[in-house]
Design an enzyme around this catalytic site. Sequence first.
Site, PDB file in Angstrom:
ATOM      1  N   LYS A  11      45.629  46.149  45.521  1.00 20.28           N
ATOM      2  CA  LYS A  11      46.609  45.062  45.453  1.00 20.28           C
ATOM      3  C   LYS A  11      48.055  45.580  45.376  1.00 20.28           C
ATOM      4  CE  LYS A  11      43.354  41.746  43.361  1.00 20.28           C
ATOM      5  NZ  LYS A  11      43.128  40.796  42.239  1.00 20.28           N
ATOM      6  N   TYR A  51      41.746  33.380  49.389  1.00 20.21           N
ATOM      7  CA  TYR A  51      41.473  32.884  48.034  1.00 20.21           C
ATOM      8  C   TYR A  51      41.183  31.373  48.009  1.00 20.21           C
ATOM      9  CZ  TYR A  51      42.681  37.326  45.782  1.00 20.21           C
ATOM     10  OH  TYR A  51      42.689  38.629  45.351  1.00 20.21           O
ATOM     11  N   PHE A  59      46.036  29.189  38.588  1.00 19.22           N
ATOM     12  CA  PHE A  59      46.705  30.438  38.946  1.00 19.22           C
ATOM     13  C   PHE A  59      46.821  30.659  40.461  1.00 19.22           C
ATOM     14  CE2 PHE A  59      42.201  31.596  38.059  1.00 19.22           C
ATOM     15  CZ  PHE A  59      41.844  32.179  39.278  1.00 19.22           C
ATOM     16  N   ARG A  87      32.109  46.734  41.398  1.00 23.49           N
ATOM     17  CA  ARG A  87      32.589  45.873  40.305  1.00 23.49           C
ATOM     18  C   ARG A  87      32.537  46.590  38.955  1.00 23.49           C
ATOM     19  NH1 ARG A  87      34.098  40.743  41.799  1.00 23.49           N
ATOM     20  NH2 ARG A  87      33.798  39.867  39.739  1.00 23.49           N
ATOM     21  N   THR A  93      38.128  41.520  34.953  1.00 24.60           N
ATOM     22  CA  THR A  93      39.315  40.923  35.587  1.00 24.60           C
ATOM     23  C   THR A  93      40.563  41.127  34.731  1.00 24.60           C
ATOM     24  OG1 THR A  93      37.841  39.225  36.466  1.00 24.60           O
ATOM     25  CG2 THR A  93      40.201  38.780  36.592  1.00 24.60           C
ATOM     26  N   ARG A 104      40.746  49.040  36.394  1.00 26.41           N
ATOM     27  CA  ARG A 104      41.638  48.056  35.777  1.00 26.41           C
ATOM     28  C   ARG A 104      42.094  48.503  34.391  1.00 26.41           C
ATOM     29  NH1 ARG A 104      38.328  42.890  38.261  1.00 26.41           N
ATOM     30  NH2 ARG A 104      39.732  42.482  40.020  1.00 26.41           N
ATOM     31  N   ASN A 114      46.070  43.075  38.777  1.00 31.53           N
ATOM     32  CA  ASN A 114      44.980  43.898  38.249  1.00 31.53           C
ATOM     33  C   ASN A 114      44.453  44.904  39.268  1.00 31.53           C
ATOM     34  OD1 ASN A 114      43.647  42.101  39.860  1.00 31.53           O
ATOM     35  ND2 ASN A 114      42.302  41.272  38.281  1.00 31.53           N
ATOM     36  N   HIS A 117      40.691  44.211  44.177  1.00 30.55           N
ATOM     37  CA  HIS A 117      39.732  43.121  44.399  1.00 30.55           C
ATOM     38  C   HIS A 117      38.437  43.733  44.897  1.00 30.55           C
ATOM     39  CE1 HIS A 117      37.729  39.606  46.121  1.00 30.55           C
ATOM     40  NE2 HIS A 117      37.465  40.394  47.153  1.00 30.55           N
ATOM     41  N   GLU A 128      34.205  38.348  53.667  1.00 31.87           N
ATOM     42  CA  GLU A 128      35.501  38.995  53.418  1.00 31.87           C
ATOM     43  C   GLU A 128      35.726  40.165  54.373  1.00 31.87           C
ATOM     44  OE1 GLU A 128      35.649  37.651  48.704  1.00 31.87           O
ATOM     45  OE2 GLU A 128      35.494  39.779  49.193  1.00 31.87           O
TER      46      GLU A 128
HETATM   47  P1  RTP Z   1      38.718  39.746  42.402  1.00 31.45           P
HETATM   48  O1  RTP Z   1      38.157  38.467  43.010  1.00 31.45           O
HETATM   49  O2  RTP Z   1      40.178  39.975  42.725  1.00 31.45           O
HETATM   50  O3  RTP Z   1      37.876  40.951  42.656  1.00 31.45           O
HETATM   51  O4  RTP Z   1      38.711  39.593  40.829  1.00 31.45           O
HETATM   52  P2  RTP Z   1      37.678  38.872  39.911  1.00 31.45           P
HETATM   53  O5  RTP Z   1      36.445  38.454  40.670  1.00 31.45           O
HETATM   54  O6  RTP Z   1      37.535  39.789  38.748  1.00 31.45           O
HETATM   55  O7  RTP Z   1      38.525  37.598  39.472  1.00 31.45           O
HETATM   56  P3  RTP Z   1      38.508  36.086  40.029  1.00 31.45           P
HETATM   57  O8  RTP Z   1      38.102  35.209  38.912  1.00 31.45           O
HETATM   58  O9  RTP Z   1      37.779  36.009  41.342  1.00 31.45           O
HETATM   59  O10 RTP Z   1      40.059  35.843  40.273  1.00 31.45           O
HETATM   60  C1  RTP Z   1      40.677  36.335  41.434  1.00 31.45           C
HETATM   61  C2  RTP Z   1      41.987  36.972  41.060  1.00 31.45           C
HETATM   62  O11 RTP Z   1      42.876  35.980  40.575  1.00 31.45           O
HETATM   63  C3  RTP Z   1      43.758  36.549  39.595  1.00 31.45           C
HETATM   64  N1  RTP Z   1      43.611  35.807  38.360  1.00 31.45           N
HETATM   65  N2  RTP Z   1      44.630  35.394  37.655  1.00 31.45           N
HETATM   66  N3  RTP Z   1      46.278  34.236  35.689  1.00 31.45           N
HETATM   67  C4  RTP Z   1      44.960  34.149  35.550  1.00 31.45           C
HETATM   68  O12 RTP Z   1      44.423  33.605  34.612  1.00 31.45           O
HETATM   69  C5  RTP Z   1      44.140  34.762  36.598  1.00 31.45           C
HETATM   70  N4  RTP Z   1      42.812  34.760  36.633  1.00 31.45           N
HETATM   71  C6  RTP Z   1      42.483  35.414  37.760  1.00 31.45           C
HETATM   72  C7  RTP Z   1      43.354  38.013  39.446  1.00 31.45           C
HETATM   73  O13 RTP Z   1      44.188  38.794  40.315  1.00 31.45           O
HETATM   74  C8  RTP Z   1      41.919  38.004  39.916  1.00 31.45           C
HETATM   75  O14 RTP Z   1      41.524  39.295  40.330  1.00 31.45           O
HETATM   76 MG    MG Z   2      36.530  37.265  42.463  1.00 29.69          MG
END
Ligand code: RTP
Ligand code: MG
Length: 140
Positions: A11, A51, A59, A87, A93, A104, A114, A117, A128
């Site tokens: 990122k 997304y 967010f 992962r 996250t 992370r 973070n 992805h 994807e």
């Molecule tokens: P990713 O999809 O990026 O691999 O991460 P993830 O599964 O761990 O997290 P996900 O819940 O899918 O959220 C996607 C991305 O959104 C941002 N985020 N911001 N501000 C917030 O509360 C918040 N929560 C999520 C993060 O960049 C996250 O990786």
């Molecule tokens: Mg995710």
Amino acid sequence: MATERTFSIIKPDATRRNLTGKINAKFEEAGLRIVAQKRIRLSRAQAEGFYAVHKSRPFFNDLCSFMTSGPVVVQVLEGENAIARNREIMGATNPANAAPGTIRKEFAESIEANSVHGSDAPETAREEIAYFFSGIEIVG
Ligand code: RTP
Ligand code: MG
């Protein structure tokens, strides 16, 4: 478990701090092979499309702004159990909850910025990968 492919993004917070090599070293040390990779700048439409699953989340707008704030490196990683393995290496996250040694924990700036992805399931990995790469760009 057969060889599997997953989709990864380094990122903008990580490309800005020149961490591409350190993050790639973590993937390679864990046995994941980088079988496709390119550095690109996401358009707003590409970020929103990628997304789309999060479009009703509070967010979403900030996330799309962040993801278009600088270059990203999109990648395909290949290896045994690659989706789950990646992962694990990424960590939680929210970096505050990420385990020691994870990308992370070591590099993320915040829950949003973070650093990486990674796809969360075989179907999303396929979608994807296809969103960013054509077949001839992936060399296993
Ligand atoms: P990713 O999809 O990026 O691999 O991460 P993830 O599964 O761990 O997290 P996900 O819940 O899918 O959220 C996607 C991305 O959104 C941002 N985020 N911001 N501000 C917030 O509360 C918040 N929560 C999520 C993060 O960049 C996250 O990786
Ligand atoms: Mg995710």
